[in-house]
Structure formats: structure tokens, C-alpha cells
Design an enzyme around this catalytic site. Structure first.
Site, PDB file in Angstrom:
ATOM      1  N   GLY A   1       7.391  -6.167  -2.054  1.00  0.00           N
ATOM      2  CA  GLY A   1       7.352  -5.645  -3.494  1.00  0.00           C
ATOM      3  C   GLY A   1       6.929  -7.269  -4.230  1.00  0.00           C
TER       4      GLY A   1
ATOM      5  N   GLU B   1     -14.115  10.221   6.025  1.00  0.00           N
ATOM      6  CA  GLU B   1     -13.504  10.785   5.113  1.00  0.00           C
ATOM      7  C   GLU B   1     -14.012  10.405   3.701  1.00  0.00           C
ATOM      8  OE1 GLU B   1      -9.175  10.208   4.931  1.00  0.00           O
ATOM      9  OE2 GLU B   1      -8.881  11.137   2.958  1.00  0.00           O
TER      10      GLU B   1
ATOM     11  N   TYR C   1       1.468   3.047  -8.294  1.00  0.00           N
ATOM     12  CA  TYR C   1       1.504   4.276  -8.983  1.00  0.00           C
ATOM     13  C   TYR C   1       0.003   4.511  -9.083  1.00  0.00           C
ATOM     14  CZ  TYR C   1       6.022   3.895 -10.898  1.00  0.00           C
ATOM     15  OH  TYR C   1       7.498   3.785 -11.009  1.00  0.00           O
TER      16      TYR C   1
ATOM     17  N   SER D   1      -5.101  14.783  -4.006  1.00  0.00           N
ATOM     18  CA  SER D   1      -3.912  14.672  -3.002  1.00  0.00           C
ATOM     19  C   SER D   1      -3.520  15.761  -2.200  1.00  0.00           C
ATOM     20  CB  SER D   1      -2.706  14.353  -3.933  1.00  0.00           C
ATOM     21  OG  SER D   1      -2.631  13.480  -4.940  1.00  0.00           O
TER      22      SER D   1
ATOM     23  N   THR E   1     -11.613  27.527  -4.863  1.00  0.00           N
ATOM     24  CA  THR E   1     -12.140  27.441  -3.570  1.00  0.00           C
ATOM     25  C   THR E   1     -13.586  27.732  -3.629  1.00  0.00           C
ATOM     26  OG1 THR E   1     -10.100  27.424  -2.284  1.00  0.00           O
ATOM     27  CG2 THR E   1     -12.105  27.635  -1.044  1.00  0.00           C
ATOM     28  N   GLN E   2     -13.829  28.962  -4.124  1.00  0.00           N
ATOM     29  CA  GLN E   2     -15.140  29.358  -4.341  1.00  0.00           C
ATOM     30  C   GLN E   2     -16.056  28.263  -5.187  1.00  0.00           C
ATOM     31  OE1 GLN E   2     -15.432  33.350  -5.730  1.00  0.00           O
ATOM     32  NE2 GLN E   2     -13.645  33.914  -4.734  1.00  0.00           N
TER      33      GLN E   2
ATOM     34  N   GLY F   1      12.041  -8.165   0.613  1.00  0.00           N
ATOM     35  CA  GLY F   1      13.427  -7.923   1.025  1.00  0.00           C
ATOM     36  C   GLY F   1      14.034  -8.907   1.658  1.00  0.00           C
TER      37      GLY F   1
ATOM     38  N   GLU G   1       6.355  -2.157   9.053  1.00  0.00           N
ATOM     39  CA  GLU G   1       6.060  -0.744   9.044  1.00  0.00           C
ATOM     40  C   GLU G   1       4.637  -0.429   9.384  1.00  0.00           C
ATOM     41  OE1 GLU G   1       6.549  -2.974   6.644  1.00  0.00           O
ATOM     42  OE2 GLU G   1       5.750  -2.542   4.973  1.00  0.00           O
TER      43      GLU G   1
ATOM     44  N   CYS H   1       9.676  -8.529   3.745  1.00  0.00           N
ATOM     45  CA  CYS H   1       9.090  -9.417   2.984  1.00  0.00           C
ATOM     46  C   CYS H   1       9.677  -9.862   1.839  1.00  0.00           C
ATOM     47  CB  CYS H   1       7.504  -8.634   2.663  1.00  0.00           C
ATOM     48  SG  CYS H   1       6.335  -9.955   2.093  1.00  0.00           S
TER      49      CYS H   1
ATOM     50  N   HIS I   1       5.433  -7.378   7.585  1.00  0.00           N
ATOM     51  CA  HIS I   1       5.531  -5.975   7.554  1.00  0.00           C
ATOM     52  C   HIS I   1       5.328  -5.182   8.795  1.00  0.00           C
ATOM     53  CE1 HIS I   1       5.211  -5.973   3.076  1.00  0.00           C
ATOM     54  NE2 HIS I   1       4.347  -7.196   3.223  1.00  0.00           N
TER      55      HIS I   1
HETATM   56  N1  GLN Z   1       6.212 -11.047  -3.728  1.00  0.00           N
HETATM   57  C1  GLN Z   1       6.451 -11.699  -2.801  1.00  0.00           C
HETATM   58  C2  GLN Z   1       5.293 -12.693  -2.271  1.00  0.00           C
HETATM   59  O1  GLN Z   1       4.459 -12.600  -2.775  1.00  0.00           O
HETATM   60  C3  GLN Z   1       6.426 -10.609  -1.541  1.00  0.00           C
HETATM   61  C4  GLN Z   1       5.426 -10.000  -1.131  1.00  0.00           C
HETATM   62  C5  GLN Z   1       5.686  -8.689  -0.523  1.00  0.00           C
HETATM   63  O2  GLN Z   1       6.810  -8.209  -0.506  1.00  0.00           O
HETATM   64  N2  GLN Z   1       4.686  -8.022   0.205  1.00  0.00           N
HETATM   65  O3  GLN Z   1       5.686 -13.424  -1.337  1.00  0.00           O
END
Ligand code: GLN
Length: 547
Positions: free
Chosen positions: A355, A140, A54, A14, A191-192, A384, A510, A382, A508
Site C-alpha cells: 500500500g 483484449e 478504486y 466489469s 446484447t442486440q 506489510g 502474490e 511490502c 510482492h
Molecule cells: N509505500 C511503500 C513504499 O513505497 C510500500 C509500497 C508497497 O507496498 N507496494 O515503499
């Protein structure tokens, strides 16, 4: 001849190798060079798609549907390097390919071994990116020098310089120079040791980038240089970017890292760096005119990397609106608590990210209700969006037990259900509906006005969808279907008209936001949050005046 830069890390994980690699890529591009980026991860998973947040933070999705490490998000945000499935390889992928070849008989009866078969496979992956039109490939290596599983990768990059010529390769090693509070001192020994381990393998780093919380004295720089066998100017300090990750390239430029790399690789075609846009970006980041508070309600809200791209996209949209975006990270389960709910009612925008799994879903659905009832700008991504649909079904259409069949198989009203093609899927790895998919937006919607076009393509990663059987009921009940798949069967965007800004998207967005090109939906969401803040201030003033 394509040149190669290898970035390794030592002392601890990290350290921000991805960010440093991306920053080097960005600086080389600013000098007019064509750059390709890739990450080799030593873990055995075939890809990070099945790993929980996680473990390695967010799973980043590419246009081609590959599920990759979040560092590829940095690569896309900082550079123009095209990224595909071949841009993130793991030990699992490498072995999978070698084993397939062995089964096919490609190795002509030979004993298949780590050296040369695995190392050759790794080298081939690096060479694949080095096409004629590419000036520099930046590779990387994930993990930390000293890990057992890193060894084949380090051996491969050691051999690489022998294959293509030492003058065509640069090794950059990133380490930590920790500060010992009790001794009030920075410590160079880790570092060394880490560089010592690299040299034992046969790799002499050309540049050592030292991450540190405090400025490193020239004595310490000289000490590191002496013990690590490099000139002092090649020991580069990289202080923690407290303010913004977009400062990292600037700090490397200050230390002339880009100039030294260009010289070492003999990249005579490189121009002087053109960083005007980047400097403007930093200036705007540093001088916002206003501030908004956005609540992000998610299952992993406390984990800083779980929604990495969402946080970045919010920052980009903040810059576009001259607003500093403060993110209030709310664990979805906490929405049950009275004080959390009270807090949600005060924010300028609520965002629910993607999620999987049912933990905390009821909290998210409740957060949608608060946004809808209190006219707080809402952005559902998604899962959401799926929560927004469930909330609307329950509290506006009166379908009290409405749910997603992901969370409740027995519900009488599965307003979100499994996509047809998903019904036969058994494996979890790489089987969601993924990658760039076209969406047709509806004229006159918020989404259409944000994008300024009706035909868009965004990245997906889901198994469940808006249940088509309920479509008409939702439309009659006032929910706007603002975007669908071109054949009209999949609902991709929903909105509520009588609300300041309420948009849910099945994709998505983002993943496609860049600091210099903020995503249109994030930009519109933050613009709505700025209006909300102004409205709230106006309301407060009215209250004060009334009293
Ligand atoms: N769990 C939901 C699905 O599989 C939403 C997936 C997500 O938000 N990437 O459709």
C-alpha cells in the site's frame, strides 16, 4: 501464419473480459498451441501505475517492472504467455509513441491523424506479437463498445482482418444478458444493441459470449443469434462462476467454444484439450479437508479487486493445503475498534498487503502487534513488512516514535526510509523500484525452507526500504534478517524466530502464484494457519475438558 482472436465487451464494464480471454488462452494452450496475450486499454493514462485501486483495482507488476492492468494477472495465472511492457498498451502509450515519431520527422511532413497513424500504431503493436513461433495472439480491448475512446482500437482491429485475411481472425464479443426481477425475464435487447454498434463500425462478431446470472433459454439464444447475425451455436452462455473463477474455462469447453474457434481459424495442428490437471485443481478446490480464516488488513479491503492477486494466491495456497481459505477483509482504520481487535485475535492468520500513503497505517501496525503477541501466523507484504518493522521497533526495541519517513518526516527513528536512488525522483509514474530483483535468503530461515533454495527473484514495487543504519539494533533485538539484496544493502525479508510463522517480505510474491503452482511463501503461510487452527481446536477442547 499466426492467427488472431480479438475480445471486445459490450453493455457494461466489469464483465470479466480478462478472465474470458485468459480462459480462451488456457484452452488453446491445453490443445498444444502457443499463445500470446495482450490487452489494449483505451484510457489516456500512459500506464495504470499512478491510478488508485478504486479506479481499476490492483496494479499488476510484471518481471520487467511494467505496471499493468490486473487482467494481465489472469493471463499469467491461466496461460504461459510471456508478458512484457508491450503486453498492455493504452491510448496514452500509443499517442506518446506517435507524437515522438512526429517530432522526429518520421511522418515526412504529412498531417498526422487518428486514421491511419494511430490505427497503424495499434496494428503494429498487435503484429509485433505475431512472431513465427506463435500460433494465436489474443488481443483484449478494454472498455465497452460505444465508448468514444474505444473507437480507434475497434477501427484498428476491423482493418486488421483486411490486412491479414478474414480467415485468420476471430472476433469474440462479450455481453451481459440481464435478469429483470420485476418481469422475471432475461433481456436480450442490450446484447442486440451492443452487437448492432459493433456491426455499424464494420465488425461482425463470430462468437457472442453472454454473461448471465441465470441459464439462457434456447429461445433467447436463437433470438440473439437471429438479431446478431450468427449461428445459434456461436452464442455461448457464460453463467456467473459463483464458486471459483477457475471454472470459467470448463464452462466454455462445455459449449465447445475452443473447438469452434480452432475450426474457424483452421488450426489443424490443434490437439484434443488436455485438461486433467485443471480438473484436478477444481476437484481439490471443491473438496477441502479443512478451513482457515485469514484476516487481510488493508486500506482498500472493501474493494474486491484492490488486492486481486493476493486473494488468488491465498486460494492457490489453500488448494495446496487441502484447506478452504476464508478471507476476512478488514479496513485498516477499523482495527482501532475493540470488536475488530477481538476478531483479529481469533483468526488463523493475518496478512497485510502492500500500500501507499499514511491512511490506516496505525491500524496495520496494531494488527501486526496482535499477530506477534498472540502467536498468530503473520505475512507482511511490502508495506506489510514495513509495518512489521515499525511495530518491532516500537514495541520490542522500545523506539516509541519509530516510523517510516513516508508517513512521518520528523520522526527521530525512521526505521523505514527512502531508498537512496529515490531521493532525486520527482515524477510519480513508473519511478518506484520495480520488477524482478534477486534476493539471497539466509540459511535456516522460514523463507529458505519454504522456497527450498537460497537464491530467489521476486517482483518489487516500492520507494521505501528498511533503514540499514538500524540493522544491527534489530538483529540484537531478535529480528531475523532472512533475505537481502545480493550486495547486502537492502533488507528484503524479516522474520521472528520465537513465533509460529512471522514473515515480512519487501517484494510482492502474490504476482508469481499460479493455481497449478502455488507460491511457496503463501503455501507455508496457509500451512501455518492450518496448524494454528488445529492448535486452537486443541486448546478449546482442553478448556472444555477443564470445565
Ligand atoms: N509505500 C511503500 C513504499 O513505497 C510500500 C509500497 C508497497 O507496498 N507496494 O515503499
Amino acid at each position: 501464419m499466426t492467427k488472431h482472436i480479438f475480445v471486445t465487451g459490450g453493455v457494461v464494464s466489469s464483465l470479466g473480459k480478462g478472465l474470458t480471454s485468459a480462459s480462451i488462452g488456457m484452452l488453446l494452450e491445453s490443445r498444444g498451441l502457443t499463445v500470446r496475450m495482450q490487452k489494449l486499454d483505451p484510457y489516456i493514462n500512459v500506464d495504470p501505475g499512478t491510478m488508485g485501486p478504486y479506479q481499476h483495482g490492483e496494479v499488476y507488476v510484471l518481471d520487467d517492472g511494467s505496471e499493468t492492468d490486473l487482467d494481465l494477472g489472469h493471463y499469467e495465472r491461466f496461460t504461459h504467455s510471456p508478458l512484457t511492457r508491450d503486453s498492455n498498451l493504452t491510448t496514452g502509450r500509443i499517442y506518446q509513441s506517435v507524437i515522438e515519431k512526429e517530432r522526429r520527422g518520421d511522418y515526412l511532413g504529412k498531417t498526422v491523424q487518428v486514421i491511419p497513424h494511430i490505427t497503424n500504431e495499434i496494428k503494429d503493436c498487435i503484429k509485433r506479437l505475431a512472431t513465427d513461433d506463435v500460433d494465436v495472439v489474443i488481443t483484449e480491448i478494454g472498455g465497452t463498445v460505444g465508448d468514444i475512446e474505444s473507437l480507434p482500437f475497434l477501427e484498428a482491429i476491423r482493418q486488421f482482418a483486411i490486412d491479414v485475411g478474414k480467415e485468420n481472425c476471430v472476433y469474440v464479443h462479450l455481453t451481459l444478458v440481464p435478469y429483470l426481477k420485476a418481469a422475471k425475464e432475461l433481456k436480450t435487447k442490450p446484447t442486440q444493441h451492443s452487437v448492432g454498434q459493433l456491426r455499424e463500425i464494420g465488425i461482425q462478431p463470430d462468437f457472442i459470449i453472454c454473461r448471465s446470472e441465470h441459464p439462457i433459454s434456447s429461445d433467447d439464444i436463437d433470438k440473439i443469434a437471429l438479431f446478431c447475425n450468427v449461428p445459434s451455436k456461436c452464442v455461448v452462455e457464460e453463467l456467473d462462476a459463483d464458486f471459483s473463477i477457475y471454472e470459467v474455462p470448463m464452462s466454455l469447453v462445455e459449449h465447445k467454444l475452443d473447438k469452434m474457434i480452432v475450426e474457424k481459424l483452421g488450426l489443424t495442428q490443434a490437439k484434443e484439450p488436455e485438461l486433467t490437471k485443471w480438473r484436478e485443481l477444481l476437484h481439490r478446490l471443491r473438496h477441502p479437508e479443512t478451513e482457515v480464516t485469514i484476516a487481510l488488513v488493508g486500506k482498500y479491503a472493501k474493494h474486491k479487486d484492490a488486492y486481486k492477486s493476493v486473494y488468488e494466491a491465498l486460494d492457490h495456497a489453500g488448494v495446496a493445503n487441502s484447506a478452504q481459505v476464508r478471507v476476512l477483509r478488514i479496513q485498516s482504520e477499523d482495527v482501532e475498534r475493540e470488536e475488530t481487535r477481538a476478531l483479529l485475535e481469533k483468526v488463523n492468520g493475518i496478512l497485510i498487503p502492500g500500500g501507499f500513503g499514511d491512511r490506516g497505517v496505525e491500524g496495520k501496525i496494531d494488527a501486526v502487534r496482535i499477530a506477534r503477541e498472540h502467536n498468530i501466523p503473520f505475512f507482511g507484504i511490502c508495506l506489510g513488512m514495513q509495518c512489521a518493522v515499525i511495530e518491532y521497533a516500537r514495541n520490542v526495541l522500545g523506539l516509541k516514535d519509530a516510523n517510516s519517513s513516508e508517513f512521518c518526516k520528523e520522526t527521530q527513528n525512521p526505521v523505514i526510509c527512502l531508498i537512496e536512488e529515490q531521493r532525486k525522483v520527482v515524477d510519480y509514474g513508473a519511478t518506484t523500484r520495480r520488477g524482478s530483483q534477486p534476493t539471497c535468503l539466509t540459511v535456516g530461515t522460514r523463507a529458505a525452507s519454504a522456497y527450498g533454495t537460497l537464491d530467489i527473484a521476486e517482483r518489487h514495487r516500492h520507494r521505501y526500504e528498511f533503514n540499514y543504519d538500524y540493522r544491527d539494533r534489530f538483529i540484537d533485538g531478535g529480528l531475523v534478517i532472512a533475505g537481502s539484496s545480493p550486495d547486502g544493502t537492502l533488507v528484503e525479508v524479516v522474520e521472528i524466530d520465537e513465533h509460529p510463522w512471522f514473515v515480512g517480505v519487501q517484494f510482492h510474491p502474490e504476482f508469481k502464484s499460479k493455481p497449478t503452482h502455488p507460491h511457496p511463501l503463501f503455501k507455508a503461510f496457509i500451512a501455518a494457519a492450518v496448524r494454528n487452527r488445529r492448535g486452537n481446536i486443541a486448546k478449546e477442547q482442553i478448556n472444555v475438558a477443564d470445565e
